[in-house]
Design an enzyme around this catalytic site. Structure first.
Site, mmCIF file in Angstrom:
data_model
loop_
_atom_site.group_PDB
_atom_site.id
_atom_site.type_symbol
_atom_site.label_atom_id
_atom_site.label_comp_id
_atom_site.label_asym_id
_atom_site.label_seq_id
_atom_site.Cartn_x
_atom_site.Cartn_y
_atom_site.Cartn_z
ATOM 1 N N TYR A 165 12.364 16.268 10.157
ATOM 2 C CA TYR A 165 11.377 17.327 9.952
ATOM 3 C C TYR A 165 9.964 16.759 9.934
ATOM 4 O O TYR A 165 9.073 17.257 10.641
ATOM 5 C CB TYR A 165 11.675 18.051 8.640
ATOM 6 C CG TYR A 165 10.754 19.218 8.361
ATOM 7 C CD1 TYR A 165 10.933 20.439 9.002
ATOM 8 C CD2 TYR A 165 9.705 19.086 7.460
ATOM 9 C CE1 TYR A 165 10.079 21.509 8.753
ATOM 10 C CE2 TYR A 165 8.848 20.161 7.200
ATOM 11 C CZ TYR A 165 9.046 21.361 7.847
ATOM 12 O OH TYR A 165 8.194 22.414 7.607
ATOM 13 N N LYS A 195 6.947 17.363 12.745
ATOM 14 C CA LYS A 195 5.672 17.990 12.420
ATOM 15 C C LYS A 195 4.499 17.053 12.701
ATOM 16 O O LYS A 195 3.425 17.503 13.139
ATOM 17 C CB LYS A 195 5.664 18.455 10.966
ATOM 18 C CG LYS A 195 6.683 19.557 10.663
ATOM 19 C CD LYS A 195 6.502 20.763 11.574
ATOM 20 C CE LYS A 195 7.449 21.892 11.225
ATOM 21 N NZ LYS A 195 7.275 23.081 12.095
#
Length: 260
Positions: free
Chosen positions: A158, A162
């Site tokens: 994650y 990002k």
């Protein structure tokens, strides 16, 4: 100052719940036509379309898995056929995956997060740019996270996705600027949505979270959505290639208010 997007054709991926739902509603309220993409829960997407239409807006629901480039291409072809093009893309669809330390991580699960959050955002942007560049106008906004800057143990896919979205945003902005297209990212902090109910519904977890936020409250989805509308509008016509944080100051590292 009146922020309007009258007649603009918008696509919101993952637009049938949480932050995506709020973005879809706010775009419609500003006058945009909104294509609400979903991968699951069609009933929620169609209910949202009906809600927007009852309020006088124009919307449609369209199913596609953003991790599938062929499905993305078909989705944009359908929007092209219905509305003649795209003016705004909001890359909102994303997953965080299950928590696992790096040496315990299942590589298939890791790759899935990257495919949705990064590759999916790129493929949607590619399809949008193929339409925006010839018309010399358009705005692409990708929903990032404070975790493009803040590490988060157990969520390496994650955070990596990002952080990559940040540089993807800058690169696409550089490529598209000569063609009148702006590319930005919006990075929410702690936002009260159903997906993180376990955190904000537990007193201990909530207090721990609030200690990380200088404004001492969780944000609302509408606060992210309103920023998206502003950035998609001509009010932000000279803004591109940057991530805008909507985080109550979380990336200001509030622990350092009490000494280094």
């Amino acid at each position: 100052m009146n922020v309007r997007l009258d007649g603009k054709r918008a696509v919101v991926t993952g637009g049938n719940s949480g932050i995506g739902e709020a973005i879809s509603v706010c775009l419609a309220e500003a006058g945009a036509l909104v294509a609400i993409n979903y991968v699951a829960h069609p009933e929620a997407a169609h209910a949202l379309v009906q809600r927007i239409q009852e309020q006088g807006g124009i919307a449609m629901a369209i199913q596609a898995d953003v991790s599938d480039p062929e499905a993305i291409a078909k989705m944009f072809e359908s929007i092209q056929a219905a509305w003649g093009g795209v003016d705004i893309l909001v890359n909102n669809a994303g997953i965080d995956g299950g928590r696992a330390l790096a040496w315990e991580t299942d590589i298939a699960a890791w790759r899935k997060v990257i495919e949705v959050n990064l590759t999916g955002a790129f493929c949607c942007a590619r399809e949008a740019l193929r339409r925006m560049v010839p018309q010399n106008s358009g705005v692409i906004l990708t929903i990032s996270s404070v975790h493009e800057e803040i590490a988060w143990s157990g969520y390496s896919a994650y955070t990596a996705s990002k952080a990559a979205v940040s540089m993807l945003t800058k690169t696409l902005a550089q490529e598209a600027a000569p063609h009148g297209v702006r590319v930005l990212a919006v990075a929410p902090g702690a936002i009260k949505t159903p997906i993180n109910r376990a955190v904000w519904s537990d007193a201990g977890s909530l207090q721990d979270l609030l200690d990380k936020i200088p404004l001492k409250r969780i944000g609302a989805p509408e606060e992210v959505a309103r920023m998206v509308v502003v950035l998609a509008s001509d009010i932000a016509s000279y803004v591109t290639g940057r991530t805008i944080f909507v985080d109550g100051g979380m990336t200001d590292y509030p622990d350092f208010a009490h000494g280094g």
